[in-house]
Design a protein around this motif. Sequence first.
Motif, PDB file in Angstrom:
ATOM      1  N   LEU A  94      -0.039 -15.895   2.994  1.00 15.13           N
ATOM      2  CA  LEU A  94      -0.103 -14.525   3.494  1.00 15.13           C
ATOM      3  C   LEU A  94       0.572 -13.566   2.512  1.00 15.13           C
ATOM      4  O   LEU A  94       0.023 -12.505   2.196  1.00 15.13           O
ATOM      5  CB  LEU A  94       0.555 -14.427   4.876  1.00 15.13           C
ATOM      6  CG  LEU A  94       0.557 -13.033   5.505  1.00 15.13           C
ATOM      7  CD1 LEU A  94      -0.861 -12.536   5.746  1.00 15.13           C
ATOM      8  CD2 LEU A  94       1.365 -13.046   6.807  1.00 15.13           C
ATOM      9  N   GLU A  95       1.734 -13.954   2.009  1.00 17.82           N
ATOM     10  CA  GLU A  95       2.450 -13.102   1.054  1.00 17.82           C
ATOM     11  C   GLU A  95       1.613 -12.883  -0.209  1.00 17.82           C
ATOM     12  O   GLU A  95       1.497 -11.757  -0.707  1.00 17.82           O
ATOM     13  CB  GLU A  95       3.789 -13.733   0.700  1.00 17.82           C
ATOM     14  CG  GLU A  95       4.606 -12.882  -0.255  1.00 17.82           C
ATOM     15  CD  GLU A  95       5.987 -13.456  -0.499  1.00 17.82           C
ATOM     16  OE1 GLU A  95       6.902 -12.650  -0.726  1.00 17.82           O
ATOM     17  OE2 GLU A  95       6.154 -14.698  -0.464  1.00 17.82           O
ATOM     18  N   ASP A  96       1.023 -13.942  -0.736  1.00 16.75           N
ATOM     19  CA  ASP A  96       0.189 -13.837  -1.927  1.00 16.75           C
ATOM     20  C   ASP A  96      -1.004 -12.922  -1.671  1.00 16.75           C
ATOM     21  O   ASP A  96      -1.338 -12.081  -2.511  1.00 16.75           O
ATOM     22  CB  ASP A  96      -0.292 -15.237  -2.345  1.00 16.75           C
ATOM     23  CG  ASP A  96      -1.217 -15.191  -3.540  1.00 16.75           C
ATOM     24  OD1 ASP A  96      -0.717 -14.998  -4.667  1.00 16.75           O
ATOM     25  OD2 ASP A  96      -2.441 -15.350  -3.341  1.00 16.75           O
ATOM     26  N   ALA A  97      -1.637 -13.075  -0.509  1.00 18.91           N
ATOM     27  CA  ALA A  97      -2.811 -12.256  -0.186  1.00 18.91           C
ATOM     28  C   ALA A  97      -2.426 -10.777  -0.100  1.00 18.91           C
ATOM     29  O   ALA A  97      -3.102  -9.916  -0.678  1.00 18.91           O
ATOM     30  CB  ALA A  97      -3.435 -12.731   1.124  1.00 18.91           C
ATOM     31  N   VAL A  98      -1.352 -10.489   0.618  1.00 21.34           N
ATOM     32  CA  VAL A  98      -0.918  -9.096   0.776  1.00 21.34           C
ATOM     33  C   VAL A  98      -0.505  -8.518  -0.571  1.00 21.34           C
ATOM     34  O   VAL A  98      -0.912  -7.411  -0.939  1.00 21.34           O
ATOM     35  CB  VAL A  98       0.223  -8.990   1.810  1.00 21.34           C
ATOM     36  CG1 VAL A  98       0.838  -7.598   1.807  1.00 21.34           C
ATOM     37  CG2 VAL A  98      -0.291  -9.341   3.202  1.00 21.34           C
ATOM     38  N   ASN A  99       0.295  -9.249  -1.325  1.00 20.73           N
ATOM     39  CA  ASN A  99       0.740  -8.756  -2.628  1.00 20.73           C
ATOM     40  C   ASN A  99      -0.409  -8.646  -3.614  1.00 20.73           C
ATOM     41  O   ASN A  99      -0.335  -7.872  -4.566  1.00 20.73           O
ATOM     42  CB  ASN A  99       1.851  -9.637  -3.183  1.00 20.73           C
ATOM     43  CG  ASN A  99       3.138  -9.502  -2.386  1.00 20.73           C
ATOM     44  OD1 ASN A  99       3.307  -8.570  -1.596  1.00 20.73           O
ATOM     45  ND2 ASN A  99       4.036 -10.438  -2.560  1.00 20.73           N
TER      46      ASN A  99
ATOM     47  N   VAL B 285      -5.214  -7.100   5.162  1.00 22.28           N
ATOM     48  CA  VAL B 285      -5.030  -7.973   6.326  1.00 22.28           C
ATOM     49  C   VAL B 285      -3.965  -7.433   7.282  1.00 22.28           C
ATOM     50  O   VAL B 285      -3.375  -8.176   8.049  1.00 22.28           O
ATOM     51  CB  VAL B 285      -4.707  -9.429   5.910  1.00 22.28           C
ATOM     52  CG1 VAL B 285      -5.909 -10.076   5.238  1.00 22.28           C
ATOM     53  CG2 VAL B 285      -3.491  -9.489   5.003  1.00 22.28           C
ATOM     54  N   GLY B 286      -3.715  -6.117   7.223  1.00 19.23           N
ATOM     55  CA  GLY B 286      -2.829  -5.492   8.191  1.00 19.23           C
ATOM     56  C   GLY B 286      -1.412  -5.231   7.720  1.00 19.23           C
ATOM     57  O   GLY B 286      -0.623  -4.656   8.458  1.00 19.23           O
ATOM     58  N   TYR B 287      -1.065  -5.636   6.511  1.00 19.40           N
ATOM     59  CA  TYR B 287       0.299  -5.473   6.011  1.00 19.40           C
ATOM     60  C   TYR B 287       0.274  -4.798   4.645  1.00 19.40           C
ATOM     61  O   TYR B 287      -0.728  -4.826   3.952  1.00 19.40           O
ATOM     62  CB  TYR B 287       0.994  -6.830   5.894  1.00 19.40           C
ATOM     63  CG  TYR B 287       1.122  -7.533   7.216  1.00 19.40           C
ATOM     64  CD1 TYR B 287       2.177  -7.251   8.075  1.00 19.40           C
ATOM     65  CD2 TYR B 287       0.164  -8.457   7.630  1.00 19.40           C
ATOM     66  CE1 TYR B 287       2.281  -7.881   9.310  1.00 19.40           C
ATOM     67  CE2 TYR B 287       0.262  -9.085   8.859  1.00 19.40           C
ATOM     68  CZ  TYR B 287       1.329  -8.791   9.696  1.00 19.40           C
ATOM     69  OH  TYR B 287       1.419  -9.402  10.911  1.00 19.40           O
ATOM     70  N   HIS B 288       1.424  -4.221   4.277  1.00 20.70           N
ATOM     71  CA  HIS B 288       1.558  -3.584   2.968  1.00 20.70           C
ATOM     72  C   HIS B 288       2.494  -4.412   2.095  1.00 20.70           C
ATOM     73  O   HIS B 288       3.435  -5.026   2.587  1.00 20.70           O
ATOM     74  CB  HIS B 288       2.139  -2.174   3.111  1.00 20.70           C
ATOM     75  CG  HIS B 288       1.301  -1.270   3.954  1.00 20.70           C
ATOM     76  ND1 HIS B 288       1.826  -0.420   4.876  1.00 20.70           N
ATOM     77  CD2 HIS B 288      -0.038  -1.089   4.031  1.00 20.70           C
ATOM     78  CE1 HIS B 288       0.871   0.247   5.480  1.00 20.70           C
ATOM     79  NE2 HIS B 288      -0.280  -0.151   4.986  1.00 20.70           N
ATOM     80  N   ALA B 289       2.237  -4.390   0.789  1.00 25.51           N
ATOM     81  CA  ALA B 289       3.096  -5.069  -0.181  1.00 25.51           C
ATOM     82  C   ALA B 289       4.302  -4.175  -0.488  1.00 25.51           C
ATOM     83  O   ALA B 289       4.175  -2.954  -0.466  1.00 25.51           O
ATOM     84  CB  ALA B 289       2.313  -5.359  -1.458  1.00 25.51           C
ATOM     85  N   PRO B 290       5.430  -4.767  -0.774  1.00 27.12           N
ATOM     86  CA  PRO B 290       5.718  -6.200  -0.719  1.00 27.12           C
ATOM     87  C   PRO B 290       5.938  -6.646   0.730  1.00 27.12           C
ATOM     88  O   PRO B 290       6.522  -5.918   1.533  1.00 27.12           O
ATOM     89  CB  PRO B 290       7.007  -6.341  -1.542  1.00 27.12           C
ATOM     90  CG  PRO B 290       7.695  -5.017  -1.367  1.00 27.12           C
ATOM     91  CD  PRO B 290       6.592  -3.993  -1.244  1.00 27.12           C
ATOM     92  N   LEU B 291       5.451  -7.826   1.040  1.00 24.07           N
ATOM     93  CA  LEU B 291       5.532  -8.341   2.404  1.00 24.07           C
ATOM     94  C   LEU B 291       6.923  -8.914   2.667  1.00 24.07           C
ATOM     95  O   LEU B 291       7.382  -9.803   1.956  1.00 24.07           O
ATOM     96  CB  LEU B 291       4.470  -9.427   2.615  1.00 24.07           C
ATOM     97  CG  LEU B 291       4.347  -9.971   4.032  1.00 24.07           C
ATOM     98  CD1 LEU B 291       3.914  -8.868   4.999  1.00 24.07           C
ATOM     99  CD2 LEU B 291       3.348 -11.108   4.070  1.00 24.07           C
ATOM    100  N   GLU B 292       7.583  -8.396   3.688  1.00 24.59           N
ATOM    101  CA  GLU B 292       8.924  -8.858   4.038  1.00 24.59           C
ATOM    102  C   GLU B 292       8.846 -10.168   4.816  1.00 24.59           C
ATOM    103  O   GLU B 292       7.882 -10.420   5.545  1.00 24.59           O
ATOM    104  CB  GLU B 292       9.648  -7.797   4.847  1.00 24.59           C
ATOM    105  CG  GLU B 292       9.866  -6.508   4.048  1.00 24.59           C
ATOM    106  CD  GLU B 292      10.533  -5.427   4.870  1.00 24.59           C
ATOM    107  OE1 GLU B 292      11.341  -5.758   5.758  1.00 24.59           O
ATOM    108  OE2 GLU B 292      10.226  -4.248   4.608  1.00 24.59           O
TER     109      GLU B 292
END
Length: 175
Positions: free
Chosen positions: A26-31, A36-43
């Motif tokens: 998920l972190e790799d996808a967002v970053n 997928v509903g989140y902004h980078a950087p993913l906490e």
Amino acid sequence: MTMTLAITDIPALDDGRLRTELEALLEDAVNGGASVGYHAPLESHWKRAFWDGVAGLLSSGAHRLLIARGSEGELLGSVQLALCTKPNGSHRAEVQKLLVFTRHRRRGVARSLMAAVEETARGLGRSLLVLDTLKGDGGEPFYEATGWQRAGLIPGYTVEADGAFGDTVLFYKSL
């Protein structure tokens, strides 16, 4: 180049190693810019909360999680299927959160996951699938190329990291 992979339907998220891999995915996808509903950087708390939510949905029986692993056993990607539980929707489901590690993109992983989620849906008696993606995102041409039909557009559906509103494109596929 298509790679060798195995796709598994995961009934529960009770494996700590898998949870760690999925959080990294998920972190790799967002970053990597995935919508997928989140902004980078993913906490970290968002990664845990997301997969905790998926774990709860899996336990309800109305949700499926498919993962793809490579020949060395490494996690390559995942996709989810949300089954409609209403009496008038027992024929449909929503494909959600197609995620592939950026280093494994353009190697057939997403296509394999989509084929598997469609087959899973068929096996569950579902004949109509829906999904949405950010307009202008890489998913839009991918879904068109894999036989999905554009159903429409919802303007201003998301708020992007810069505060701008993003439109979402709705797709469907009859199985």
